[in-house]
Design a protein around this motif. Structure first.
Motif, PDB file in Angstrom:
ATOM      1  N   CYS A 391       0.835  -1.207   0.000  1.00  0.00           N
ATOM      2  CA  CYS A 391       0.000   0.000   0.000  1.00  0.00           C
ATOM      3  C   CYS A 391       0.871   1.259   0.000  1.00  0.00           C
ATOM      4  N   ALA A 392       0.274   2.363  -0.433  1.00  0.00           N
ATOM      5  CA  ALA A 392       0.973   3.660  -0.430  1.00  0.00           C
ATOM      6  C   ALA A 392       0.704   4.353   0.902  1.00  0.00           C
ATOM      7  N   ALA A 393       1.769   4.725   1.592  1.00  0.00           N
ATOM      8  CA  ALA A 393       1.639   5.329   2.917  1.00  0.00           C
ATOM      9  C   ALA A 393       1.641   6.847   2.837  1.00  0.00           C
ATOM     10  N   ALA A 394       0.688   7.470   3.527  1.00  0.00           N
ATOM     11  CA  ALA A 394       0.694   8.926   3.684  1.00  0.00           C
ATOM     12  C   ALA A 394       1.628   9.276   4.839  1.00  0.00           C
ATOM     13  N   PRO A 395       2.097  10.529   4.918  1.00  0.00           N
ATOM     14  CA  PRO A 395       2.951  10.912   6.047  1.00  0.00           C
ATOM     15  C   PRO A 395       2.245  10.680   7.383  1.00  0.00           C
ATOM     16  N   VAL A 396       2.984  10.176   8.352  1.00  0.00           N
ATOM     17  CA  VAL A 396       2.424   9.951   9.689  1.00  0.00           C
ATOM     18  C   VAL A 396       2.048  11.298  10.291  1.00  0.00           C
ATOM     19  N   ARG A 397       0.880  11.383  10.911  1.00  0.00           N
ATOM     20  CA  ARG A 397       0.460  12.627  11.539  1.00  0.00           C
ATOM     21  C   ARG A 397       0.176  12.412  13.020  1.00  0.00           C
ATOM     22  N   HIS A 398       0.133  13.494  13.764  1.00  0.00           N
ATOM     23  CA  HIS A 398      -0.157  13.460  15.189  1.00  0.00           C
ATOM     24  C   HIS A 398      -1.408  14.300  15.455  1.00  0.00           C
ATOM     25  N   THR A 399      -2.283  13.765  16.293  1.00  0.00           N
ATOM     26  CA  THR A 399      -3.494  14.501  16.629  1.00  0.00           C
ATOM     27  C   THR A 399      -3.873  14.200  18.076  1.00  0.00           C
ATOM     28  N   TRP A 406      -2.415  10.926  19.710  1.00  0.00           N
ATOM     29  CA  TRP A 406      -2.407   9.790  18.790  1.00  0.00           C
ATOM     30  C   TRP A 406      -1.340   9.942  17.714  1.00  0.00           C
ATOM     31  N   VAL A 407      -0.710   8.820  17.363  1.00  0.00           N
ATOM     32  CA  VAL A 407       0.139   8.718  16.178  1.00  0.00           C
ATOM     33  C   VAL A 407      -0.673   7.956  15.137  1.00  0.00           C
ATOM     34  N   VAL A 408      -0.867   8.578  13.965  1.00  0.00           N
ATOM     35  CA  VAL A 408      -1.792   8.024  12.970  1.00  0.00           C
ATOM     36  C   VAL A 408      -1.083   7.825  11.632  1.00  0.00           C
ATOM     37  N   ALA A 409      -1.183   6.630  11.086  1.00  0.00           N
ATOM     38  CA  ALA A 409      -0.641   6.332   9.756  1.00  0.00           C
ATOM     39  C   ALA A 409      -1.788   5.864   8.866  1.00  0.00           C
ATOM     40  N   ARG A 410      -1.840   6.393   7.651  1.00  0.00           N
ATOM     41  CA  ARG A 410      -2.905   6.050   6.700  1.00  0.00           C
ATOM     42  C   ARG A 410      -2.287   5.416   5.461  1.00  0.00           C
ATOM     43  N   PHE A 411      -2.909   4.327   4.986  1.00  0.00           N
ATOM     44  CA  PHE A 411      -2.398   3.600   3.829  1.00  0.00           C
ATOM     45  C   PHE A 411      -3.498   3.489   2.770  1.00  0.00           C
ATOM     46  N   ALA A 412      -3.156   3.793   1.525  1.00  0.00           N
ATOM     47  CA  ALA A 412      -4.062   3.607   0.391  1.00  0.00           C
ATOM     48  C   ALA A 412      -3.623   2.353  -0.360  1.00  0.00           C
ATOM     49  N   CYS A 413      -4.542   1.410  -0.543  1.00  0.00           N
ATOM     50  CA  CYS A 413      -4.188   0.100  -1.086  1.00  0.00           C
ATOM     51  C   CYS A 413      -4.912  -0.151  -2.405  1.00  0.00           C
ATOM     52  N   ALA A 414      -4.201  -0.736  -3.349  1.00  0.00           N
ATOM     53  CA  ALA A 414      -4.782  -1.017  -4.662  1.00  0.00           C
ATOM     54  C   ALA A 414      -5.635  -2.276  -4.644  1.00  0.00           C
ATOM     55  N   ALA A 415      -5.370  -3.181  -3.695  1.00  0.00           N
ATOM     56  CA  ALA A 415      -6.131  -4.430  -3.605  1.00  0.00           C
ATOM     57  C   ALA A 415      -6.595  -4.630  -2.171  1.00  0.00           C
ATOM     58  N   ARG A 417      -8.592  -4.047   1.102  1.00  0.00           N
ATOM     59  CA  ARG A 417      -9.215  -2.873   1.729  1.00  0.00           C
ATOM     60  C   ARG A 417      -8.622  -1.608   1.118  1.00  0.00           C
ATOM     61  N   PRO A 418      -9.454  -0.703   0.591  1.00  0.00           N
ATOM     62  CA  PRO A 418      -8.923   0.481  -0.105  1.00  0.00           C
ATOM     63  C   PRO A 418      -8.094   1.374   0.811  1.00  0.00           C
ATOM     64  N   VAL A 419      -8.523   1.524   2.071  1.00  0.00           N
ATOM     65  CA  VAL A 419      -7.829   2.395   3.012  1.00  0.00           C
ATOM     66  C   VAL A 419      -7.673   1.658   4.344  1.00  0.00           C
ATOM     67  N   LEU A 420      -6.480   1.739   4.909  1.00  0.00           N
ATOM     68  CA  LEU A 420      -6.203   1.199   6.235  1.00  0.00           C
ATOM     69  C   LEU A 420      -5.589   2.298   7.086  1.00  0.00           C
ATOM     70  N   VAL A 421      -6.039   2.415   8.316  1.00  0.00           N
ATOM     71  CA  VAL A 421      -5.495   3.400   9.239  1.00  0.00           C
ATOM     72  C   VAL A 421      -4.976   2.679  10.471  1.00  0.00           C
ATOM     73  N   GLU A 422      -3.739   2.967  10.834  1.00  0.00           N
ATOM     74  CA  GLU A 422      -3.139   2.431  12.056  1.00  0.00           C
ATOM     75  C   GLU A 422      -2.914   3.600  13.010  1.00  0.00           C
ATOM     76  N   ALA A 423      -3.368   3.471  14.255  1.00  0.00           N
ATOM     77  CA  ALA A 423      -3.225   4.555  15.225  1.00  0.00           C
ATOM     78  C   ALA A 423      -2.888   3.984  16.592  1.00  0.00           C
ATOM     79  N   ALA A 424      -2.087   4.722  17.358  1.00  0.00           N
ATOM     80  CA  ALA A 424      -1.735   4.300  18.707  1.00  0.00           C
ATOM     81  C   ALA A 424      -1.486   5.521  19.570  1.00  0.00           C
ATOM     82  N   GLY A 425      -1.784   5.372  20.849  1.00  0.00           N
ATOM     83  CA  GLY A 425      -1.549   6.441  21.813  1.00  0.00           C
ATOM     84  C   GLY A 425      -1.473   5.853  23.210  1.00  0.00           C
TER      85      GLY A 425
END
Length: 459
Positions: A391-399, A406-415, A417-425
């Motif tokens: 998957c293509a990763a967007a820059p990690v963001r903090h919110t 939270w530390v949040v990573a977003r991934f756009a996938c071609a096959a 699940r279209p979008v996956l989000v990983e977050a931890a705090g």
């Protein structure tokens, strides 16, 4: 190894593992719309009629036994090159080898797990079959609506007891294999599996991960009664062991009960304890494999309960606000244990919680709280452990949402699940690390993710 696009009617997703005699692939059954494990005889063995027949014998045996404690066979087939394959239920919770590699399992949970493995082997013994190769890699976990199942797998070396005697080939894994299996003239019976169960017990309860076969020093907290059961199970002479897996399991249960200190309690309190234990048994644990191979112990249920606002769901100290139309299920994070030996809290929420793990079109989220993860890494470190290479990763963001950074990573996938989000705090008050894996609804953006994170509370 090149992944085939299809095996028979099944679309292949990825490689699950390889062994001396077979390769196992994760496939998708288009008719049942579910994932399956497809075991294919290795190319270098398919001309050996003896090995080919043993491969097919395993599938026939599992199909004949068809027990919830054994890996189930859905179908068999043959590749264009003549190699046979077996379509098996996918063990989405991984193997005991995987869990041991992640760290020691608390003693109470390890004892329960060993008893469950013995129950699976007892199924074989009741049907006159000896496994002969009980190892951590052959103990699997599969989720079900009733809880996480412990499965005994890889019966390729198993034999009907009537045939498991003189002049059989040496078979088994050193360290877990009974001594008599080294003797081609020895009678191999259920007591060989008792030896394997004893070795598994030493691995589960040992103070350190010693090489298989080495003398194990048991961890603090393992009662002398339990140690005595394991010593008997691993006796050199078969006659000195428990006669079969059922007898071993009964002895283990008695030893575990005898080792628990007891003190007088009022009758009403004892009844209350029994009711709580019965409730926990009914709830069970449900291993839920997701894109990141997360597992969650779960129970069916949705809506609010007494003392909990409508539109929320709780698992232990974790409470979440449910997006409109979503439901939740969950009581524990399978494979993650707290200092008390219990599963750490977790839940799944989705419009269809029980389909989220297997249907990439269904949005949903896993939420778990872990003190053990917080003790070894940071939120940023834990998110970094969860890459999605395809998957293509967007820059990690903090919110900051709901009082949590939270530390949040977003991934756009071609096959898939279209979008996956990983977050931890980190939860307030040092309660542990909160982990969220989210597949948001189609068309939603950052606002949906932040609103969901803001609805996660740890009390």
């Amino acid at each position: 190894m090149t992944s085939p696009a299809r095996i028979g009617p099944y679309r292949i997703e990825r490689l699950l593992g390889t062994g001396s005699f077979a390769t196992v692939w994760l496939g998708h059954d288009p008719v049942l719309d579910s994932r399956v494990a497809i075991k294919v005889l290795a190319e270098n063995w398919h001309h050996d009629l003896r090995v080919r027949e043993r491969f097919l014998d395993e599938a026939r045996l599992l199909r004949r036994l068809d027990d919830e404690r054994l890996v189930r066979v859905h179908a068999v087939g043959e590749l264009p090159d003549g190699r046979p394959y077996a379509v098996l239920a996918w063990a989405d919770g991984g193997s005991l080898r995987d869990r041991l590699a992640a760290g020691p399992i608390p003693v109470p949970a390890a004892l329960d797990l060993l008893a469950e493995i013995a129950a699976g082997v007892a199924v074989l013994h009741r049907h006159g079959v000896v496994h002969r190769d009980l190892t951590p890699g052959n103990v699997l976990f599969r989720s079900s609506p009733d809880g996480e199942r412990v499965l005994v797998a890889d019966l390729g070396l198993a034999k009907a007891l009537a045939a498991a005697s003189g002049l059989t080939a040496r078979a088994g894994t050193p360290g877990y294999m009974a001594p008599e299996q080294d003797d081609p003239l020895a009678v191999v019976d259920t007591r060989a599996d008792v030896y394997g169960l004893g070795r598994l017990g030493l691995r589960l309860l040992g103070a350190a991960a010693a090489p298989p076969g080495a003398t194990s020093r048991l961890r603090a907290g393992v009662a002398p009664e339990v140690a005595a059961v394991l010593r008997r199970a691993t006796a050199t002479l078969p006659a000195d062991r428990h006669p079969d897996a059922a007898a071993f399991r009964a002895a283990l249960r008695r030893a575990g009960a005898a080792s628990v200190p007891r003190s007088p309690v009022p009758v009403a309190e004892e009844r209350s304890r029994r009711a709580r234990r019965a409730g926990r048994r009914r709830r069970g644990v449900l291993g839920l494999g997701v894109a990141a191979l997360v597992a969650v112990g779960a129970t069916a249920g949705d809506g609010a309960t007494a003392g909990r606002p409508a539109g929320t769901w709780s698992s232990g100290p974790v409470t979440v606000a449910l997006p409109p139309g979503w439901r939740a299920t969950g009581t524990g994070w399978a494979g993650h244990y707290g200092a008390d030996g219990r599963l750490e809290p977790a839940l799944v929420m989705s419009p269809e919680p029980h389909r989220w793990a297997v249907d990439p079109t269904v949005p949903g989220a896993f939420v778990g709280l872990s003190a053990s993860i917080a003790a070894r890494t940071t939120p940023a470190g834990y998110v970094a452990e969860r890459p999605h290479a395809s998957c293509a990763a967007a820059p990690v963001r903090h919110t900051r949402q709901g009082g949590v950074d939270w530390v949040v990573a977003r991934f756009a996938c071609a096959a898939g699940r279209p979008v996956l989000v990983e977050a931890a705090g980190l939860a307030p008050g040092g309660r542990g690390l909160i982990y969220v894996q989210l597949t948001p609804p189609a068309g939603s953006g950052t606002d949906f993710v932040d609103a969901l994170l803001a609805g996660v509370r740890v009390r």
